[in-house]
Motif scaffolding. Structure first.
Motif, PDB file in Angstrom:
ATOM      1  N   ALA A  38       8.431  -2.971  18.152  1.00  0.00           N
ATOM      2  CA  ALA A  38       8.097  -1.987  17.115  1.00  0.00           C
ATOM      3  C   ALA A  38       8.939  -2.272  15.867  1.00  0.00           C
ATOM      4  N   THR A  39       8.354  -2.052  14.694  1.00  0.00           N
ATOM      5  CA  THR A  39       9.095  -2.237  13.454  1.00  0.00           C
ATOM      6  C   THR A  39       9.922  -0.991  13.158  1.00  0.00           C
ATOM      7  N   PRO A  40      10.952  -1.117  12.331  1.00  0.00           N
ATOM      8  CA  PRO A  40      11.722   0.071  11.943  1.00  0.00           C
ATOM      9  C   PRO A  40      10.853   1.171  11.340  1.00  0.00           C
ATOM     10  N   TRP A  41       9.802   0.785  10.614  1.00  0.00           N
ATOM     11  CA  TRP A  41       8.918   1.788  10.011  1.00  0.00           C
ATOM     12  C   TRP A  41       8.165   2.563  11.078  1.00  0.00           C
ATOM     13  N   GLU A  42       7.722   1.865  12.112  1.00  0.00           N
ATOM     14  CA  GLU A  42       7.013   2.556  13.193  1.00  0.00           C
ATOM     15  C   GLU A  42       7.955   3.497  13.933  1.00  0.00           C
ATOM     16  N   VAL A  43       9.190   3.048  14.143  1.00  0.00           N
ATOM     17  CA  VAL A  43      10.183   3.902  14.801  1.00  0.00           C
ATOM     18  C   VAL A  43      10.429   5.153  13.969  1.00  0.00           C
ATOM     19  N   VAL A  48      10.038  10.972  13.370  1.00  0.00           N
ATOM     20  CA  VAL A  48       9.764  12.176  12.583  1.00  0.00           C
ATOM     21  C   VAL A  48       8.730  13.060  13.280  1.00  0.00           C
ATOM     22  N   LEU A  49       7.617  12.467  13.681  1.00  0.00           N
ATOM     23  CA  LEU A  49       6.513  13.262  14.214  1.00  0.00           C
ATOM     24  C   LEU A  49       6.857  13.910  15.551  1.00  0.00           C
ATOM     25  N   TRP A  50       7.504  13.185  16.459  1.00  0.00           N
ATOM     26  CA  TRP A  50       7.841  13.771  17.754  1.00  0.00           C
ATOM     27  C   TRP A  50       8.977  14.785  17.621  1.00  0.00           C
ATOM     28  N   SER A  51       9.903  14.552  16.671  1.00  0.00           N
ATOM     29  CA  SER A  51      10.959  15.542  16.410  1.00  0.00           C
ATOM     30  C   SER A  51      10.346  16.836  15.886  1.00  0.00           C
ATOM     31  N   LEU A  52       9.365  16.698  14.982  1.00  0.00           N
ATOM     32  CA  LEU A  52       8.690  17.872  14.430  1.00  0.00           C
ATOM     33  C   LEU A  52       7.987  18.650  15.532  1.00  0.00           C
ATOM     34  N   LEU A  53       7.356  17.949  16.460  1.00  0.00           N
ATOM     35  CA  LEU A  53       6.663  18.615  17.565  1.00  0.00           C
ATOM     36  C   LEU A  53       7.652  19.401  18.431  1.00  0.00           C
ATOM     37  N   ILE A  54       8.813  18.796  18.718  1.00  0.00           N
ATOM     38  CA  ILE A  54       9.835  19.469  19.523  1.00  0.00           C
ATOM     39  C   ILE A  54      10.369  20.701  18.803  1.00  0.00           C
ATOM     40  N   CYS A  55      10.680  20.530  17.506  1.00  0.00           N
ATOM     41  CA  CYS A  55      11.219  21.655  16.728  1.00  0.00           C
ATOM     42  C   CYS A  55      10.190  22.775  16.605  1.00  0.00           C
ATOM     43  N   ALA A 197       5.421  10.034   7.413  1.00  0.00           N
ATOM     44  CA  ALA A 197       5.328   9.504   8.778  1.00  0.00           C
ATOM     45  C   ALA A 197       3.878   9.248   9.174  1.00  0.00           C
ATOM     46  N   VAL A 198       2.989  10.196   8.862  1.00  0.00           N
ATOM     47  CA  VAL A 198       1.572  10.024   9.172  1.00  0.00           C
ATOM     48  C   VAL A 198       1.011   8.823   8.423  1.00  0.00           C
ATOM     49  N   GLY A 199       1.388   8.697   7.145  1.00  0.00           N
ATOM     50  CA  GLY A 199       0.933   7.562   6.341  1.00  0.00           C
ATOM     51  C   GLY A 199       1.381   6.230   6.936  1.00  0.00           C
ATOM     52  N   ILE A 200       2.625   6.191   7.402  1.00  0.00           N
ATOM     53  CA  ILE A 200       3.152   4.962   8.011  1.00  0.00           C
ATOM     54  C   ILE A 200       2.359   4.601   9.269  1.00  0.00           C
ATOM     55  N   ILE A 201       2.123   5.592  10.137  1.00  0.00           N
ATOM     56  CA  ILE A 201       1.406   5.332  11.390  1.00  0.00           C
ATOM     57  C   ILE A 201      -0.022   4.854  11.105  1.00  0.00           C
ATOM     58  N   TRP A 203      -1.125   3.385   8.304  1.00  0.00           N
ATOM     59  CA  TRP A 203      -1.049   2.051   7.690  1.00  0.00           C
ATOM     60  C   TRP A 203      -0.797   0.974   8.733  1.00  0.00           C
ATOM     61  N   LEU A 204       0.108   1.239   9.678  1.00  0.00           N
ATOM     62  CA  LEU A 204       0.391   0.260  10.727  1.00  0.00           C
ATOM     63  C   LEU A 204      -0.828   0.035  11.616  1.00  0.00           C
ATOM     64  N   GLY A 205      -1.595   1.126  11.851  1.00  0.00           N
ATOM     65  CA  GLY A 205      -2.808   0.980  12.651  1.00  0.00           C
ATOM     66  C   GLY A 205      -3.867   0.168  11.932  1.00  0.00           C
ATOM     67  N   VAL A 206      -4.065   0.449  10.635  1.00  0.00           N
ATOM     68  CA  VAL A 206      -5.079  -0.263   9.848  1.00  0.00           C
ATOM     69  C   VAL A 206      -4.752  -1.743   9.724  1.00  0.00           C
ATOM     70  N   THR A 207      -3.464  -2.057   9.588  1.00  0.00           N
ATOM     71  CA  THR A 207      -3.042  -3.459   9.419  1.00  0.00           C
ATOM     72  C   THR A 207      -2.723  -4.129  10.754  1.00  0.00           C
ATOM     73  N   ASP A 208      -3.045  -3.451  11.864  1.00  0.00           N
ATOM     74  CA  ASP A 208      -2.854  -3.991  13.209  1.00  0.00           C
ATOM     75  C   ASP A 208      -1.394  -4.375  13.469  1.00  0.00           C
ATOM     76  N   GLN A 209      -0.470  -3.499  13.026  1.00  0.00           N
ATOM     77  CA  GLN A 209       0.947  -3.754  13.260  1.00  0.00           C
ATOM     78  C   GLN A 209       1.587  -2.729  14.195  1.00  0.00           C
ATOM     79  N   GLN A 210       0.804  -1.766  14.653  1.00  0.00           N
ATOM     80  CA  GLN A 210       1.366  -0.726  15.522  1.00  0.00           C
ATOM     81  C   GLN A 210       1.534  -1.267  16.932  1.00  0.00           C
ATOM     82  N   THR A 211       2.553  -0.734  17.628  1.00  0.00           N
ATOM     83  CA  THR A 211       2.818  -1.159  19.010  1.00  0.00           C
ATOM     84  C   THR A 211       2.769   0.021  19.989  1.00  0.00           C
ATOM     85  N   PHE A 212       2.371   1.198  19.483  1.00  0.00           N
ATOM     86  CA  PHE A 212       2.390   2.403  20.320  1.00  0.00           C
ATOM     87  C   PHE A 212       1.507   2.232  21.549  1.00  0.00           C
ATOM     88  N   VAL A 213       0.353   1.596  21.340  1.00  0.00           N
ATOM     89  CA  VAL A 213      -0.512   1.234  22.468  1.00  0.00           C
ATOM     90  C   VAL A 213      -0.614  -0.287  22.497  1.00  0.00           C
TER      91      VAL A 213
END
Length: 313
Positions: A38-43, A48-55, A197-201, A203-213
């Motif tokens: 995973a890239t630092p941007w994906e991390v 951010v998003l999972w922290s927001l969900l917890i909070c 954070a949403v924009g980053i996720i 963008w990474l999906g559109v450019t095929d750089q995400q590693t979440f799946v």
């Protein structure tokens, strides 16, 4: 009314909470190393998003979920949260880049320098007066910074960015004071960072750089848990902050960079030449002076307070 025994128990509990918070922050580099490729941007995005969900869940359990909506009606609070969110986003991103590119020791140096930068900002921005020992500590830190700049052959931008971004973030938190709980504060910061954070996720999906799946269930789980490793230490720290003296917090904060340094050198295999150890040594001398001065000053203040109480009785 609390009894002396209950006060002592609270301090011990608070010290344990604070130590655990800094221990968790200290092992973050080892956790982030597991997130590769995973890239630092994906991390950052997932953090951010999972922290927001917890909070959000914690606010809902406390019946305070409406606070996140009311925040947008308070322009001053919204601006403060936006500034804090921007600073912590910079801090998190640079820290993650440092760890995932093999510069953990530089990241550790940033958090060693943070107390010195905070003291210097107090003088320059808040017009605070320093005691002689504090001036010596700041001077030693400045000498260390110049030495390490010469040693690196360039400005140690990772260390300086981490130190200054977190020190400025601390000033903002000091301005907010006790008006917000730790959960509210982190919620506000992650809410304003959420669009990024949403924009980053996306963008990474559109450019095929995400590693979440695509990297296995273990990798996906580790990315989800970045929210936990972000929120839990902050909540532990908040629980410690109102139970223990500021001096104790100041001494506990050195746990994290020490562990980060040891993890970088002993576990992740980063090389630290002797000349760089000299620079770190200068920083540690400054921190020892600062810590001893804080302990002595705190003890003197307590003795004066007890004397005043005795005179009043």
């Amino acid at each position: 009314m609390n009894t002396p025994a209950s006060d002592t128990a609270e301090v011990r509990r608070g010290t344990a909470y604070g130590a655990l918070a800094y221990l968790l922050w200290g092992v973050l580099p080892l956790y982030f190393a597991l997130l590769i490729p995973a890239t630092p941007w994906e991390v950052l995005g997932h953090r951010v998003l999972w922290s927001l969900l917890i909070c959000g869940a914690l606010l809902a359990l406390a019946g305070q979920l409406r606070w996140a909506i009311d925040m947008f009606r308070d322009r001053r609070l919204l601006l403060t949260m936006t500034a804090a969110g921007a600073l912590i986003a910079i801090n998190w991103t640079v820290y993650t880049v440092a760890v995932m590119s093999g510069h953990v020791t530089e990241a550790a140096l940033g958090y060693f320098l943070n107390p010195l930068v905070t003291v210097a900002m107090g003088v320059l921005l808040l017009r605070e007066r320093l005691r002689p020992a504090q001036w010596v500590a700041v001077g030693a830190g400045l000498v260390a910074g110049v030495y390490l700049t010469i040693n690196y052959g360039t400005l140690p931008w990772i260390s300086l960015t981490l130190a200054f971004s977190f020190a400025t973030y601390g000033l903002i938190k000091k301005h907010i004071g006790s008006s917000l709980s730790a959960v509210q504060s982190l919620t506000g910061e992650t809410v304003v960072m959420a669009p990024l954070a949403v924009g980053i996720i996306i963008w990474l999906g559109v450019t095929d750089q995400q590693t979440f799946v695509g990297e296995g269930a273990g990798h996906t789980t580790l990315l989800v848990l970045t929210g936990v490793i972000t929120a839990v230490p902050l909540l532990l720290f908040a629980a410690a902050a109102h139970r223990v003296p500021l001096v104790t917090i100041g001494l506990l904060q050195f746990i994290a960079p020490v562990l980060q340094l040891l993890g970088g050198v002993l576990v992740l295999g980063e090389v630290m030449p002797t000349s760089r150890w000299v620079g770190f040594g200068l920083v540690w001398v400054a921190l020892i002076i600062l810590s001893v001065d804080s302990v002595v000053s705190s003890g003197r203040s307590r003795r004066l307070a007890r004397a005043a109480e005795g005179a009043a009785v």
